[in-house]
Write a protein that holds these residues in place. Structure first.
Motif, PDB file in Angstrom:
ATOM      1  N   TRP A  92       0.901  -1.161   0.000  1.00  0.00           N
ATOM      2  CA  TRP A  92       0.000   0.000   0.000  1.00  0.00           C
ATOM      3  C   TRP A  92       0.933   1.202   0.000  1.00  0.00           C
ATOM      4  CZ3 TRP A  92      -3.862   1.207   4.580  1.00  0.00           C
ATOM      5  CH2 TRP A  92      -4.622   2.319   4.247  1.00  0.00           C
ATOM      6  N   ASP A  93       1.211   1.729  -1.187  1.00  0.00           N
ATOM      7  CA  ASP A  93       2.274   2.708  -1.350  1.00  0.00           C
ATOM      8  C   ASP A  93       1.758   4.132  -1.137  1.00  0.00           C
ATOM      9  OD1 ASP A  93       4.638   4.002  -2.040  1.00  0.00           O
ATOM     10  OD2 ASP A  93       5.118   2.528  -3.583  1.00  0.00           O
ATOM     11  N   ASN A  94       2.253   4.770  -0.079  1.00  0.00           N
ATOM     12  CA  ASN A  94       1.850   6.132   0.270  1.00  0.00           C
ATOM     13  C   ASN A  94       2.814   7.197  -0.238  1.00  0.00           C
ATOM     14  OD1 ASN A  94      -0.582   5.650   1.812  1.00  0.00           O
ATOM     15  ND2 ASN A  94       0.716   4.767   3.401  1.00  0.00           N
ATOM     16  N   LEU A  95       3.657   6.836  -1.203  1.00  0.00           N
ATOM     17  CA  LEU A  95       4.688   7.763  -1.673  1.00  0.00           C
ATOM     18  C   LEU A  95       4.106   9.115  -2.091  1.00  0.00           C
ATOM     19  CD1 LEU A  95       7.731   8.023  -2.291  1.00  0.00           C
ATOM     20  CD2 LEU A  95       7.236   7.233  -4.612  1.00  0.00           C
ATOM     21  N   PHE A  96       2.919   9.120  -2.705  1.00  0.00           N
ATOM     22  CA  PHE A  96       2.329  10.371  -3.200  1.00  0.00           C
ATOM     23  C   PHE A  96       1.170  10.868  -2.345  1.00  0.00           C
ATOM     24  CE2 PHE A  96       4.155   8.229  -6.912  1.00  0.00           C
ATOM     25  CZ  PHE A  96       5.019   9.214  -7.361  1.00  0.00           C
ATOM     26  N   ALA A  97       0.803  10.141  -1.323  1.00  0.00           N
ATOM     27  CA  ALA A  97      -0.346  10.540  -0.507  1.00  0.00           C
ATOM     28  C   ALA A  97      -0.092  11.891   0.162  1.00  0.00           C
ATOM     29  CB  ALA A  97      -0.621   9.480   0.551  1.00  0.00           C
ATOM     30  N   PHE A 106       2.369  16.171  -4.520  1.00  0.00           N
ATOM     31  CA  PHE A 106       3.579  15.458  -4.931  1.00  0.00           C
ATOM     32  C   PHE A 106       3.511  15.116  -6.420  1.00  0.00           C
ATOM     33  CE2 PHE A 106       2.896  14.558  -0.392  1.00  0.00           C
ATOM     34  CZ  PHE A 106       4.043  15.172   0.099  1.00  0.00           C
ATOM     35  N   LEU A 107       4.372  15.754  -7.203  1.00  0.00           N
ATOM     36  CA  LEU A 107       4.332  15.629  -8.662  1.00  0.00           C
ATOM     37  C   LEU A 107       5.581  14.964  -9.230  1.00  0.00           C
ATOM     38  CD1 LEU A 107       2.858  19.135  -9.542  1.00  0.00           C
ATOM     39  CD2 LEU A 107       1.680  16.934  -9.573  1.00  0.00           C
ATOM     40  N   GLY A 108       6.419  14.395  -8.381  1.00  0.00           N
ATOM     41  CA  GLY A 108       7.621  13.743  -8.881  1.00  0.00           C
ATOM     42  C   GLY A 108       7.319  12.363  -9.433  1.00  0.00           C
ATOM     43  N   PRO A 109       8.328  11.706 -10.011  1.00  0.00           N
ATOM     44  CA  PRO A 109       8.129  10.361 -10.577  1.00  0.00           C
ATOM     45  C   PRO A 109       8.117   9.285  -9.500  1.00  0.00           C
ATOM     46  CG  PRO A 109      10.416  11.013 -10.817  1.00  0.00           C
ATOM     47  CD  PRO A 109       9.703  12.201 -10.225  1.00  0.00           C
ATOM     48  N   TYR A 110       7.595   8.128  -9.844  1.00  0.00           N
ATOM     49  CA  TYR A 110       7.640   6.958  -8.958  1.00  0.00           C
ATOM     50  C   TYR A 110       9.099   6.548  -8.812  1.00  0.00           C
ATOM     51  CZ  TYR A 110       5.964   2.634  -6.839  1.00  0.00           C
ATOM     52  OH  TYR A 110       5.694   1.607  -5.958  1.00  0.00           O
ATOM     53  N   THR A 111       9.581   6.497  -7.590  1.00  0.00           N
ATOM     54  CA  THR A 111      11.007   6.259  -7.395  1.00  0.00           C
ATOM     55  C   THR A 111      11.263   5.606  -6.038  1.00  0.00           C
ATOM     56  OG1 THR A 111      13.191   7.328  -7.512  1.00  0.00           O
ATOM     57  CG2 THR A 111      11.444   8.518  -6.339  1.00  0.00           C
ATOM     58  N   GLY A 112      12.510   5.173  -5.824  1.00  0.00           N
ATOM     59  CA  GLY A 112      12.896   4.591  -4.547  1.00  0.00           C
ATOM     60  C   GLY A 112      12.522   3.126  -4.379  1.00  0.00           C
ATOM     61  N   ARG A 113      12.051   2.497  -5.462  1.00  0.00           N
ATOM     62  CA  ARG A 113      11.683   1.088  -5.394  1.00  0.00           C
ATOM     63  C   ARG A 113      12.720   0.270  -6.157  1.00  0.00           C
ATOM     64  NH1 ARG A 113       9.524   4.134  -2.305  1.00  0.00           N
ATOM     65  NH2 ARG A 113       7.358   3.913  -1.687  1.00  0.00           N
ATOM     66  N   ALA A 114      13.380  -0.614  -5.452  1.00  0.00           N
ATOM     67  CA  ALA A 114      14.475  -1.381  -6.038  1.00  0.00           C
ATOM     68  C   ALA A 114      13.995  -2.217  -7.213  1.00  0.00           C
ATOM     69  CB  ALA A 114      15.101  -2.286  -4.983  1.00  0.00           C
ATOM     70  N   PRO A 115      14.861  -2.424  -8.220  1.00  0.00           N
ATOM     71  CA  PRO A 115      14.475  -3.307  -9.326  1.00  0.00           C
ATOM     72  C   PRO A 115      14.314  -4.741  -8.843  1.00  0.00           C
ATOM     73  CG  PRO A 115      16.805  -2.704  -9.490  1.00  0.00           C
ATOM     74  CD  PRO A 115      16.209  -1.858  -8.401  1.00  0.00           C
ATOM     75  N   GLY A 116      13.407  -5.468  -9.490  1.00  0.00           N
ATOM     76  CA  GLY A 116      13.202  -6.861  -9.138  1.00  0.00           C
ATOM     77  C   GLY A 116      12.287  -7.088  -7.950  1.00  0.00           C
ATOM     78  N   LEU A 117      11.427  -6.112  -7.620  1.00  0.00           N
ATOM     79  CA  LEU A 117      10.532  -6.271  -6.473  1.00  0.00           C
ATOM     80  C   LEU A 117       9.319  -7.143  -6.774  1.00  0.00           C
ATOM     81  CD1 LEU A 117      10.245  -2.806  -4.675  1.00  0.00           C
ATOM     82  CD2 LEU A 117      11.603  -4.787  -4.016  1.00  0.00           C
ATOM     83  N   MET A 118       8.892  -7.181  -8.024  1.00  0.00           N
ATOM     84  CA  MET A 118       7.618  -7.835  -8.336  1.00  0.00           C
ATOM     85  C   MET A 118       7.518  -9.284  -7.865  1.00  0.00           C
ATOM     86  SD  MET A 118       6.072  -6.335 -11.871  1.00  0.00           S
ATOM     87  CE  MET A 118       4.888  -7.667 -11.920  1.00  0.00           C
TER      88      MET A 118
END
Length: 204
Positions: A92-97, A106-118
Motif C-alpha cells: 500500500w504505497d503512500n509515496l504520493f499521498a 507530490f508531482l515527482g516520478p515513482y522512485t525509490g523502489r528497487a528493481p526486481g521487487l515484483m
C-alpha cells in the motif's frame, strides 16, 4: 475470548472471508502495517507471527514498507515480511499521498523502489494525491516502472539482482531499465498533450 489482538483480528477476518465465499481478492490491513510500527522488528513481532499462523492463506495482507510513507522499498525487507506472514505482502504505497498535509502536492516520478521487487509482491496499491488531476505523473510513472518490472520478470537472469541495479542506464528493453527521470519526461510530454487536447475539446 481471545488471547491477543492479532488472534481476535484473524478470527474476524477469517469469518468474514468465509462468509463472503472466499473471494479471489480479500485484503486485510494489520495494526502493524509497516516496520516502524512493529516491536521490535517485523521478523520478531508476536503480532505479525500470530497473523501469519492464524489468517487463512487466501487473505492478502497490506504493508506500506519501512514507514507509513516509505521513501525506499527493498527486496530484503519484503522477504522478511513474507517470511513472518507466510505470504507475499500487498504494498500500500503512500509515496504520493498528501491527505496528511494537503498544502503539498507530490508531482515527482515513482522512485525509490528497487528493481526486481515484483516477485516479492502479491500486488501494489498506490495511494494518490487528494487532487485528482495531480495524479497524472504519479500514475504514469508507476506504469513505466511496472513495464520495466514485467520485462525483468520475463528475463529472470536480470531480476532482483545487483546486476539489474547496475544496468539502470541500459537502453535494453528489460535490463532493469527504469529511470525515474526518463519516466518523468515521458509523463510530462503525455500530460501536456492531454491538457492541450482537453483545451481543444472545450474550446478554451
Amino acid at each position: 475470548v481471545f488471547t491477543s489482538l492479532a488472534e481476535a483480528q484473524a478470527s474476524v477476518a477469517n469469518e468474514a472471508y468465509q462468509e463472503l465465499g472466499q473471494p479471489s481478492i480479500f485484503l486485510f490491513c494489520p495494526t502493524e502495517y509497516c516496520s516502524s510500527l512493529c516491536s521490535p522488528s517485523p521478523g520478531q513481532s508476536c503480532y505479525l507471527l500470530t497473523l501469519g499462523r492464524k489468517l487463512l492463506p487466501g487473505i492478502g495482507v497490506i504493508w506500506t514498507g519501512p514507514k507509513v510513507v516509505s521513501q525506499e522499498l527493498s527486496a530484503m525487507l519484503l522477504e522478511e515480511v513474507e517470511g513472518v506472514l507466510g505470504r507475499r505482502p500487498i504494498i500500500w504505497d503512500n509515496l504520493f499521498a498528501n491527505d496528511y498535509d494537503c498544502r503539498r502536492v507530490f508531482l515527482g516520478p515513482y522512485t525509490g523502489r528497487a528493481p526486481g521487487l515484483m516477485p516479492r509482491l502479491c500486488g501494489l496499491l498506490l495511494n494518490p494525491n487528494c487532487e485528482l488531476q495531480a495524479n497524472f505523473i504519479p500514475i504514469h510513472t508507476l506504469g513505466s516502472w511496472f513495464r520495466s518490472e514485467l520485462g525483468s520478470c520475463a528475463y529472470p537472469d536480470h531480476a532482483g539482482t545487483e546486476t539489474a541495479a547496475a544496468l539502470g542506464d541500459s537502453q535494453g528493453p528489460w535490463e532493469g531499465s527504469y529511470s525515474p527521470q526518463e519516466a518523468l519526461e515521458l509523463a510530462l510530454l503525455d500530460w501536456v498533450a492531454e491538457i492541450n487536447q482537453q483545451a481543444l475539446e472545450t474550446g478554451r
